[in-house]
Design an enzyme around this catalytic site. Structure first.
Site, PDB file in Angstrom:
ATOM      1  N   GLN A  52       5.380  93.400  79.427  1.00 61.04           N
ATOM      2  CA  GLN A  52       5.230  94.732  78.841  1.00 61.04           C
ATOM      3  C   GLN A  52       6.213  95.722  79.457  1.00 61.04           C
ATOM      4  O   GLN A  52       6.358  95.782  80.681  1.00 61.04           O
ATOM      5  CB  GLN A  52       3.779  95.217  79.026  1.00 61.04           C
ATOM      6  CG  GLN A  52       3.447  96.534  78.374  1.00 61.04           C
ATOM      7  CD  GLN A  52       3.447  96.487  76.845  1.00 61.04           C
ATOM      8  OE1 GLN A  52       3.305  95.437  76.239  1.00 61.04           O
ATOM      9  NE2 GLN A  52       3.622  97.639  76.214  1.00 61.04           N
ATOM     10  N   ASP A  55       9.410  88.771  71.963  1.00 56.81           N
ATOM     11  CA  ASP A  55       9.886  90.137  71.711  1.00 56.81           C
ATOM     12  C   ASP A  55      11.274  90.140  71.063  1.00 56.81           C
ATOM     13  O   ASP A  55      11.722  91.169  70.579  1.00 56.81           O
ATOM     14  CB  ASP A  55      10.017  90.893  73.042  1.00 56.81           C
ATOM     15  CG  ASP A  55       8.764  91.650  73.426  1.00 56.81           C
ATOM     16  OD1 ASP A  55       8.151  92.279  72.548  1.00 56.81           O
ATOM     17  OD2 ASP A  55       8.397  91.613  74.617  1.00 56.81           O
ATOM     18  N   LYS A  93      -3.291  93.196  72.545  1.00 63.50           N
ATOM     19  CA  LYS A  93      -2.553  91.969  72.229  1.00 63.50           C
ATOM     20  C   LYS A  93      -3.396  90.748  72.575  1.00 63.50           C
ATOM     21  O   LYS A  93      -3.501  89.812  71.792  1.00 63.50           O
ATOM     22  CB  LYS A  93      -1.205  91.948  72.983  1.00 63.50           C
ATOM     23  CG  LYS A  93      -0.204  92.963  72.414  1.00 63.50           C
ATOM     24  CD  LYS A  93       0.990  93.236  73.328  1.00 63.50           C
ATOM     25  CE  LYS A  93       1.837  94.381  72.762  1.00 63.50           C
ATOM     26  NZ  LYS A  93       2.943  94.802  73.615  1.00 63.50           N
TER      27      LYS A  93
HETATM   28  N1  GUN Z   1       6.489  98.443  75.279  1.00 62.90           N
HETATM   29  C1  GUN Z   1       6.371  99.163  74.135  1.00 62.90           C
HETATM   30  N2  GUN Z   1       6.577  98.371  73.051  1.00 62.90           N
HETATM   31  C2  GUN Z   1       6.828  97.132  73.525  1.00 62.90           C
HETATM   32  C3  GUN Z   1       7.106  95.868  72.900  1.00 62.90           C
HETATM   33  O1  GUN Z   1       7.180  95.746  71.668  1.00 62.90           O
HETATM   34  N3  GUN Z   1       7.292  94.819  73.740  1.00 62.90           N
HETATM   35  C4  GUN Z   1       7.230  94.934  75.091  1.00 62.90           C
HETATM   36  N4  GUN Z   1       7.430  93.831  75.834  1.00 62.90           N
HETATM   37  N5  GUN Z   1       6.969  96.080  75.704  1.00 62.90           N
HETATM   38  C5  GUN Z   1       6.767  97.168  74.917  1.00 62.90           C
END
Ligand code: GUN
Length: 289
Positions: free
Chosen positions: A97, A120, A53
């Site tokens: 995350q 998100d 990311k």
């Molecule tokens: N863990 C796995 N996928 C995601 C996501 O799309 N966002 C976040 N914050 N954590 C994740």
């Protein structure tokens, strides 16, 4: 012959839009859209996702702030970090995350994220707006699936859409987005009595269960069905595979996303879109991305 719904042409298109928008925001405000990522602990998969990311944000001319904490961080310190990021005018998007270590109350952390920075779309405020079709920051994986569907010109209006899985992160918001696009939506899950009957009626199937090859070639697929596989599982040989048995199902349907190279890469692409959208909203710029 089925169509292989690969992400690459779709994500390339999205990234071109994002980097143009990021440059335009930087030119107008002197500040590039900036994503803050928060990683707690050393889960290898989470480490890889967060690294990707950050790298992608940098590649697209965006800012990236990287916060890493030991697995034993206290709830208070994590909450304070989110408060600081909420108050920081240079941070446009905040991504904590998941999963967080068990001793932490995940809901309390996500509820605290400023909805205007909630890239998100996990906050109750944004989920409410999403249900009403008014949310500007769409949940990344379902939004990525909608981009795939749009790119490959798959008609949704009036179609029977089946979402298999009811998670807060994929299944539920996916059903909402399909409903807003005028599909007749069914959500199936572990207690559904007759999955085969649902599949027999479905024009668009989104499989988001998280189990290797859960959707087999023996199900009564329509020949015209479009299958979207959200699963990212490891089989016994540690090979990445989806929730759908690709080799058995692909010959029976009209179109299907591969794993890897299907839905997965779209999630990160849509996270970049959301970071730019959050920056546009917070700076009151009317551009679209
Ligand atoms: N863990 C796995 N996928 C995601 C996501 O799309 N966002 C976040 N914050 N954590 C994740």
């Amino acid at each position: 012959m089925h169509i292989n719904l690969k992400a690459e042409p779709v994500s390339n298109e999205v990234y071109a839009r994002v980097s143009r928008a990021a440059e335009s925001i930087r030119a107008k405000t002197g500040h590039a859209p900036t994503l803050a990522t928060v990683l707690v602990g050393v889960d290898p998969a989470s480490q890889v996702y967060v690294k990707r990311k950050g790298e992608m944000a940098a590649k697209l001319g965006m800012g990236h702030r990287d916060y890493k904490f030991e697995a034993n961080i206290s709830q208070d310190l994590l909450m304070d970090t989110v408060r600081k990021l909420n108050a920081d005018p240079e941070v446009d998007g905040i991504l904590v995350q998941r999963p967080l270590p068990k001793h932490l109350d995940e809901s309390k952390v996500f509820d605290l994220i400023d909805p205007t920075k909630d890239v998100d779309c996990f906050s109750p405020h944004n989920v409410g707006l999403l249900v009403q079709g008014r949310c500007k920051l769409l949940p990344c994986t379902p939004a990525g699936i909608m981009e795939i569907i749009r790119h490959y010109k798959i008609e949704i209006t009036g179609k029977n859409a089946l979402v298999v899985g009811r998670s807060d992160i994929v299944g539920k918001p996916m059903a909402m987005l399909l409903l807003h696009s005028h599909a007749t939506v069914t959500t199936a899950h572990s207690k559904t009595r007759d999955l085969a009957a649902c599949v027999a009626e479905a024009d668009i199937i989104v499989a988001a269960i998280g189990r290797v090859k859960f959707m087999t070639g023996n199900l009564p697929w329509k020949k015209s069905a479009v299958v979207i596989d959200v699963g990212i599982n490891r089989n016994e040989a540690s090979k990445l595979c989806g929730d759908v048995d690709f080799d058995a199902v692909a010959p029976k349907v009209a179109a299907i996303t591969p794993v890897p190279g299907g839905v997965g890469p779209m999630t990160i692409a849509m996270l970049m879109v959301n970071t730019v959208r959050a920056a546009l909203m917070r700076k009151n710029i009317m551009d679209e991305v």
